[in-house]
Write a protein that holds these residues in place. Structure first.
Motif, mmCIF file in Angstrom:
data_model
loop_
_atom_site.group_PDB
_atom_site.id
_atom_site.type_symbol
_atom_site.label_atom_id
_atom_site.label_comp_id
_atom_site.label_asym_id
_atom_site.label_seq_id
_atom_site.Cartn_x
_atom_site.Cartn_y
_atom_site.Cartn_z
ATOM 1 N N GLY A 161 0.696 -1.166 0.042
ATOM 2 C CA GLY A 161 -0.011 0.074 -0.064
ATOM 3 C C GLY A 161 0.660 1.307 0.102
ATOM 4 N N TYR A 162 2.267 1.046 -0.122
ATOM 5 C CA TYR A 162 3.060 2.538 -0.090
ATOM 6 C C TYR A 162 2.957 2.895 -1.480
ATOM 7 N N GLU A 163 3.103 4.111 -1.617
ATOM 8 C CA GLU A 163 3.403 5.076 -2.812
ATOM 9 C C GLU A 163 4.610 5.463 -3.042
ATOM 10 N N MET A 164 5.364 5.370 -4.161
ATOM 11 C CA MET A 164 6.650 5.918 -4.381
ATOM 12 C C MET A 164 6.611 7.106 -4.927
ATOM 13 N N ASN A 165 7.460 8.117 -4.238
ATOM 14 C CA ASN A 165 7.675 9.423 -4.731
ATOM 15 C C ASN A 165 9.152 9.567 -5.397
ATOM 16 N N ALA A 166 9.167 10.135 -6.624
ATOM 17 C CA ALA A 166 10.629 10.262 -7.266
ATOM 18 C C ALA A 166 11.177 11.516 -6.664
ATOM 19 N N PRO A 167 12.303 11.158 -6.650
ATOM 20 C CA PRO A 167 13.223 12.261 -5.947
ATOM 21 C C PRO A 167 13.404 13.530 -6.884
ATOM 22 N N ARG A 168 13.858 14.690 -6.412
ATOM 23 C CA ARG A 168 13.921 15.698 -6.997
ATOM 24 C C ARG A 168 15.357 16.205 -7.181
ATOM 25 N N SER A 169 15.487 16.896 -8.056
ATOM 26 C CA SER A 169 17.036 17.625 -8.392
ATOM 27 C C SER A 169 18.203 16.326 -8.264
ATOM 28 N N GLY A 170 17.913 15.402 -9.114
ATOM 29 C CA GLY A 170 19.156 14.407 -9.205
ATOM 30 C C GLY A 170 19.433 13.560 -8.207
ATOM 31 N N SER A 171 18.609 13.566 -7.242
ATOM 32 C CA SER A 171 18.890 12.634 -5.977
ATOM 33 C C SER A 171 18.540 11.315 -6.495
ATOM 34 N N THR A 209 11.384 7.878 -1.902
ATOM 35 C CA THR A 209 10.519 7.831 -0.555
ATOM 36 C C THR A 209 9.117 7.269 -0.893
ATOM 37 N N PHE A 210 8.805 6.349 0.223
ATOM 38 C CA PHE A 210 7.880 5.543 0.107
ATOM 39 C C PHE A 210 6.815 6.002 1.074
ATOM 40 N N ARG A 211 5.678 6.473 0.926
ATOM 41 C CA ARG A 211 4.523 6.818 1.681
ATOM 42 C C ARG A 211 3.366 5.723 1.843
ATOM 43 N N LYS A 212 2.693 5.788 3.070
ATOM 44 C CA LYS A 212 1.399 5.267 3.055
ATOM 45 C C LYS A 212 0.771 6.105 4.270
ATOM 46 N N GLN A 213 -0.608 6.311 3.902
ATOM 47 C CA GLN A 213 -1.172 6.950 5.171
ATOM 48 C C GLN A 213 -1.395 6.259 6.333
ATOM 49 N N GLY A 214 -1.065 6.827 7.653
ATOM 50 C CA GLY A 214 -0.736 6.287 8.904
ATOM 51 C C GLY A 214 0.591 5.587 9.435
ATOM 52 N N CYS A 215 1.467 5.773 8.297
ATOM 53 C CA CYS A 215 2.625 5.032 8.651
ATOM 54 C C CYS A 215 3.852 6.005 8.250
ATOM 55 N N ALA A 216 4.899 5.701 9.015
ATOM 56 C CA ALA A 216 6.249 6.700 8.578
ATOM 57 C C ALA A 216 6.576 6.470 7.268
ATOM 58 N N PRO A 217 7.079 7.719 6.726
ATOM 59 C CA PRO A 217 7.660 7.406 5.351
ATOM 60 C C PRO A 217 9.102 6.438 5.529
ATOM 61 N N ILE A 218 9.427 5.979 4.309
ATOM 62 C CA ILE A 218 10.661 5.249 4.144
ATOM 63 C C ILE A 218 11.334 5.707 2.931
ATOM 64 N N THR A 219 12.457 6.063 3.138
ATOM 65 C CA THR A 219 13.385 6.567 2.125
ATOM 66 C C THR A 219 14.530 5.628 1.922
ATOM 67 N N ILE A 220 14.507 5.120 0.702
ATOM 68 C CA ILE A 220 15.460 3.982 0.289
ATOM 69 C C ILE A 220 16.414 4.753 -1.224
ATOM 70 N N PRO A 221 17.532 4.605 -1.027
ATOM 71 C CA PRO A 221 18.480 4.970 -2.037
ATOM 72 C C PRO A 221 18.575 4.110 -3.202
ATOM 73 N N LYS A 222 18.530 4.452 -4.505
ATOM 74 C CA LYS A 222 18.351 3.470 -5.624
ATOM 75 C C LYS A 222 19.803 3.102 -5.872
ATOM 76 N N HIS A 223 20.431 2.381 -5.222
ATOM 77 C CA HIS A 223 21.827 1.826 -5.349
ATOM 78 C C HIS A 223 21.888 0.331 -5.349
ATOM 79 N N GLU A 224 22.634 -0.150 -6.229
ATOM 80 C CA GLU A 224 22.676 -1.667 -6.172
ATOM 81 C C GLU A 224 24.279 -1.997 -5.521
ATOM 82 N N PRO A 225 24.312 -3.088 -4.582
ATOM 83 C CA PRO A 225 23.076 -3.706 -3.857
ATOM 84 C C PRO A 225 22.661 -2.749 -2.970
#
Length: 85
Positions: free
Chosen positions: A31-41, A45-61
């Motif tokens: 149920g989380y929605e992904m928000n794309a980063p701004r300005s080259g980051s 950020t993944f958000r779900k109503q009633g839950c704390a947002p989660i930020t995950i960098p898109k790096h491998e691994p």
């Protein structure tokens, strides 16, 4: 065992070879929605109503700390499903 079950098992075992897209798929199914980063980051950020947002960098691994965050979400969703039944 289905691909989904294998993915959940890898997350619960804190596998080191998970990709960003795999974590995104699991979070969006919870149920989380992904928000794309701004300005080259590279941090999404993944958000779900009633839950704390989660930020995950898109790096491998993906680092273990981010896999642990998703594991906690998967486990809490499983508990909620059991409580609903």
């Amino acid at each position: 065992m289905s691909k989904w079950d294998k993915l959940i098992t890898r997350i619960c075992n804190l596998s080191k070879d998970l990709r960003f897209d795999e974590l995104r798929k699991v979070l969006e199914s919870c149920g989380y929605e992904m928000n794309a980063p701004r300005s080259g980051s590279s941090h999404y950020t993944f958000r779900k109503q009633g839950c704390a947002p989660i930020t995950i960098p898109k790096h491998e691994p993906i680092k273990k700390v981010y896999v642990e965050m998703v594991r906690q979400i998967v486990e809490s969703e499983a508990e909620n499903d059991e409580d609903a039944e």
